[in-house]
Design a protein around this motif. Structure first.
Motif, PDB file in Angstrom:
ATOM      1  N   GLU A 160       0.906  -1.158   0.000  1.00 16.41           N
ATOM      2  CA  GLU A 160       0.000   0.000   0.000  1.00 16.41           C
ATOM      3  C   GLU A 160       0.939   1.199   0.000  1.00 16.41           C
ATOM      4  OE1 GLU A 160      -1.799   3.263   1.543  1.00 16.41           O
ATOM      5  OE2 GLU A 160      -0.354   2.207   2.810  1.00 16.41           O
ATOM      6  N   PRO A 161       0.653   2.252  -0.792  1.00 18.54           N
ATOM      7  CA  PRO A 161       1.651   3.308  -0.999  1.00 18.54           C
ATOM      8  C   PRO A 161       2.254   3.901   0.273  1.00 18.54           C
ATOM      9  CG  PRO A 161      -0.120   3.579  -2.551  1.00 18.54           C
ATOM     10  CD  PRO A 161      -0.525   2.457  -1.651  1.00 18.54           C
ATOM     11  N   GLN A 186       4.981   8.524  -6.372  1.00 14.11           N
ATOM     12  CA  GLN A 186       3.814   8.801  -7.229  1.00 14.11           C
ATOM     13  C   GLN A 186       3.299   7.443  -7.696  1.00 14.11           C
ATOM     14  OE1 GLN A 186       6.485  11.499  -9.663  1.00 14.11           O
ATOM     15  NE2 GLN A 186       4.524  12.508  -9.990  1.00 14.11           N
ATOM     16  N   CYS A 187       2.108   7.057  -7.244  1.00 13.29           N
ATOM     17  CA  CYS A 187       1.612   5.709  -7.554  1.00 13.29           C
ATOM     18  C   CYS A 187       0.430   5.782  -8.517  1.00 13.29           C
ATOM     19  CB  CYS A 187       1.196   5.004  -6.263  1.00 13.29           C
ATOM     20  SG  CYS A 187       2.552   4.877  -5.088  1.00 13.29           S
ATOM     21  N   THR A 188       0.413   4.836  -9.462  1.00 13.43           N
ATOM     22  CA  THR A 188      -0.638   4.808 -10.492  1.00 13.43           C
ATOM     23  C   THR A 188      -1.256   3.417 -10.549  1.00 13.43           C
ATOM     24  OG1 THR A 188       0.642   6.396 -11.769  1.00 13.43           O
ATOM     25  CG2 THR A 188      -1.107   5.235 -12.947  1.00 13.43           C
ATOM     26  N   THR A 210      -2.028   8.446  -6.795  1.00 11.66           N
ATOM     27  CA  THR A 210      -1.864   9.031  -5.461  1.00 11.66           C
ATOM     28  C   THR A 210      -0.392   9.401  -5.264  1.00 11.66           C
ATOM     29  OG1 THR A 210      -2.376   8.781  -3.106  1.00 11.66           O
ATOM     30  CG2 THR A 210      -1.356   6.892  -4.173  1.00 11.66           C
ATOM     31  N   LEU A 211      -0.146  10.405  -4.420  1.00 10.25           N
ATOM     32  CA  LEU A 211       1.205  10.875  -4.123  1.00 10.25           C
ATOM     33  C   LEU A 211       1.395  10.766  -2.615  1.00 10.25           C
ATOM     34  CD1 LEU A 211       2.020  14.324  -5.840  1.00 10.25           C
ATOM     35  CD2 LEU A 211       3.603  12.471  -5.429  1.00 10.25           C
ATOM     36  N   VAL A 212       2.358  10.000  -2.158  1.00 12.91           N
ATOM     37  CA  VAL A 212       2.565   9.889  -0.704  1.00 12.91           C
ATOM     38  C   VAL A 212       4.011  10.234  -0.379  1.00 12.91           C
ATOM     39  CG1 VAL A 212       0.788   8.125  -0.362  1.00 12.91           C
ATOM     40  CG2 VAL A 212       3.134   7.439  -0.914  1.00 12.91           C
ATOM     41  N   VAL A 244       0.986  16.161  -2.548  1.00 12.29           N
ATOM     42  CA  VAL A 244       1.577  15.043  -1.799  1.00 12.29           C
ATOM     43  C   VAL A 244       0.820  14.840  -0.494  1.00 12.29           C
ATOM     44  CG1 VAL A 244       3.620  14.203  -0.601  1.00 12.29           C
ATOM     45  CG2 VAL A 244       3.867  15.461  -2.737  1.00 12.29           C
ATOM     46  N   ARG A 245       0.384  13.594  -0.290  1.00 12.66           N
ATOM     47  CA  ARG A 245      -0.275  13.251   0.969  1.00 12.66           C
ATOM     48  C   ARG A 245       0.842  13.000   1.986  1.00 12.66           C
ATOM     49  NH1 ARG A 245      -3.372   8.057  -0.157  1.00 12.66           N
ATOM     50  NH2 ARG A 245      -2.691   7.398   1.901  1.00 12.66           N
TER      51      ARG A 245
END
Ligand SMILES: Nc1nc2c(ncn2[C@@H]2O[C@H](COP(=O)(O)OP(=O)(O)OP(=O)(O)O)[C@@H](O)[C@H]2O)c(=O)[nH]1
Ligand SMILES: [Zn+2]
Length: 473
Positions: A160-161, A186-188, A210-212, A244-245
């Motif tokens: 999980e990111p 950066q996840c796609t 999502t960006l973590v 970014v989260r």
């Protein structure tokens, strides 16, 4: 046997104990795990109503087992080995001054590391663009490649990111002992079609992103000023940081299966073959995971529900006379001259399919061109979209899908002049060691005049090129 337990992570770093399932007899264990996964894949294929002995599927259980083992090799890798021996002495700018300028004198960041991981919620691969930075201390720096190799150890697990970012920053901090480590991912992830609404809307997005971030040491606090240095160096690469989260921010569900497939489970009692669920749980265990781990609790049913989309859809595409409505069947035999001004195009029809060689999705858009003489009705877009889904939601290869769409449309058209172009991203091309992240595959099927008339083909293809950007990604 599970190698995944709460404490496994820290223990592996300090005493170098292999993260895998022990050294002794490891090869034998790996072979039996592969065999167990193959058996489980056969259960899944049979559950889909497939003939596991048919040409395209015979090697599929082994390919899937190989791909999953490759994609989760991180459980068996030792982070300690990667970093040890790759720490090089390097005088800092201000000798012996500890802190930010200690070590080699400031932030080191490696950007744009392309990785892939397997999503723990739905068991599909997702793409990662990883950016890793650290501030050296103790007058030493680490080999640049090790930042990528350590990130890959944790990416090659069911992930999980946010947890991936945390594990990478923590592992690098323990391995390098720097002033601090920062990781931005950066996840796609492929988007899941909502089948019910899907036939109505054609504007489904193909990807969820999502960006973590995660930080240790001087990056621990998300307000640390050293983060702004880090983000500026990312902006050089066009990465907008505002999205970014930062760690600890609200955990909206990242994997689309958590909203679509779960919702389907709750909203409608959909019978799911228990043997298929058990098969997925056994795959998780064979990969060295603990299928009882809370994040994996719903994964088997989500994965099976996703697969059942490709069993066959009960939508019965009515290709009888009613589809030719407006086409005067008497005229169907009448000779009509063909000119490329009468080419009708339907572009960017989204599709999802599942490659039968790896049971991994490929998805993208279909462009259809056909000859429409004066006085004839167009073929309804919704029908074309239904035909695309009818052949998409099966275990497929892209060439066959393209041909089947063309062959189904041709009889609806005077003279059968039809051209179909399919553009797709294959998940099996971004994972499995191939890892060609921006690759996309285009296939072509031409019937009637489109197979002999270059000008007609060119007229259609020009139209596609100017009217659309590929929806494959
Ligand atoms: N032509 C075609 N090939 C596909 C499609 N989807 C997956 N494949 C290919 O199926 C092939 C299976 O090759 P194998 O050698 O049997 O299996 P493999 O060991 O997984 O092959 P590698 O991809 O080379 O690792 C691979 O080359 C995939 O790229 C498709 O839609 N069309
Ligand atoms: Zn997922």
């Amino acid at each position: 046997m599970s190698c995944f337990d709460e404490g496994h992570f820290n223990g592996d770093l300090e005493n170098g104990v292999s993260i895998g399932c022990g050294e002794v007899g490891f090869e034998e264990e790996a072979k039996s795990d592969i065999a167990d996964i193959e058996d489980a894949v056969k259960v899944l294929l049979i559950g889909l109503g497939e003939d596991i002995n048919r040409e395209g599927l015979r090697k599929t259980p082994f390919r899937v087992a190989k791909a999953l083992s490759e994609g989760t090799r991180g459980y068996k890798q030792k982070v300690k080995d990667i970093v040890e021996g790759a720490l090089f002495p390097e005088a800092g700018l201000e000798n012996n001054k500890i802190g930010h300028a200690g070590g080699a004198g400031g932030l080191v960041i490696v950007r744009d590391l392309d990785l892939y991981s397997y999503c723990e919620s739905c068991l599909l691969p997702f793409q990662i663009k990883c950016h890793v930075g650290y501030v050296p201390s103790g007058q030493r720096v680490v080999g640049l490649s090790k930042l990528s190799r350590v990130a890959d150890v944790f990416a090659k697990r069911l992930q999980e990111p946010q947890r991936l970012a945390d594990e990478v920053s923590s592992a690098l901090h323990q391995g390098i002992k720097p002033a601090g480590v920062a990781v931005v991912l950066q996840c796609t992830h492929i988007h899941f079609p909502e089948l019910e609404s899907f036939f109505l809307e054609s504007n489904q997005q193909a990807w969820v992103k999502t960006l973590v971030s995660s930080g240790s040491g001087i990056f621990e606090s998300k307000n640390a000023d050293v983060w702004s240095d880090f983000f500026c160096l990312l902006k050089f690469r066009g990465i907008q940081i505002e999205k970014v989260r930062l760690r600890g921010s609200s955990d909206q569900c990242w994997c689309p299966s958590l909203s679509t497939l779960s919702a389907k489970v709750t909203s409608k009692v959909v019978p799911v073959n228990p043997a298929m669920i058990t098969a997925v749980s056994s795959i998780l265990n064979s990969l060295g995971e603990d299928s009882f781990r809370k994040e994996l609790a719903g994964t088997p049913i989500r994965f099976v529900k996703w697969l059942l989309n490709f069993q066959s859809i009960d939508m019965d595409v009515k290709l009888n006379g009613s589809l030719c409505s407006g086409m005067d069947t008497l005229n169907l035999n009448r000779e009509v001259s063909f000119n490329d001004k009468q080419i009708r195009s339907e572009l960017n029809l989204p599709f999802w399919s599942q490659c039968e060689h790896h049971i991994l999705p490929f998805h993208g858009v279909v462009h259809i061109g056909y000859f429409l003489p004066e006085g004839f009705n167009v073929i309804r877009k919704s029908l074309l979209q239904s035909i695309v889904h009818f052949y998409g939601f099966k275990l497929q290869v892209q060439e066959r899908l393209t041909r089947q769409i063309a062959e189904t449309i041709a009889p609806l058209i005077l003279g059968g002049h039809v051209i179909v172009v399919v553009e797709a991203s294959h998940t099996c091309m971004i994972s499995r060691g191939i890892e060609k992240f921006r690759s996309s595959t285009a296939t072509f099927a031409v019937l009637g005049r489109f197979s002999t008339d270059l000008a007609a083909r060119a007229a259609f293809l020009q139209g596609v090129a100017s009217a659309t950007t590929s929806g494959a990604q």
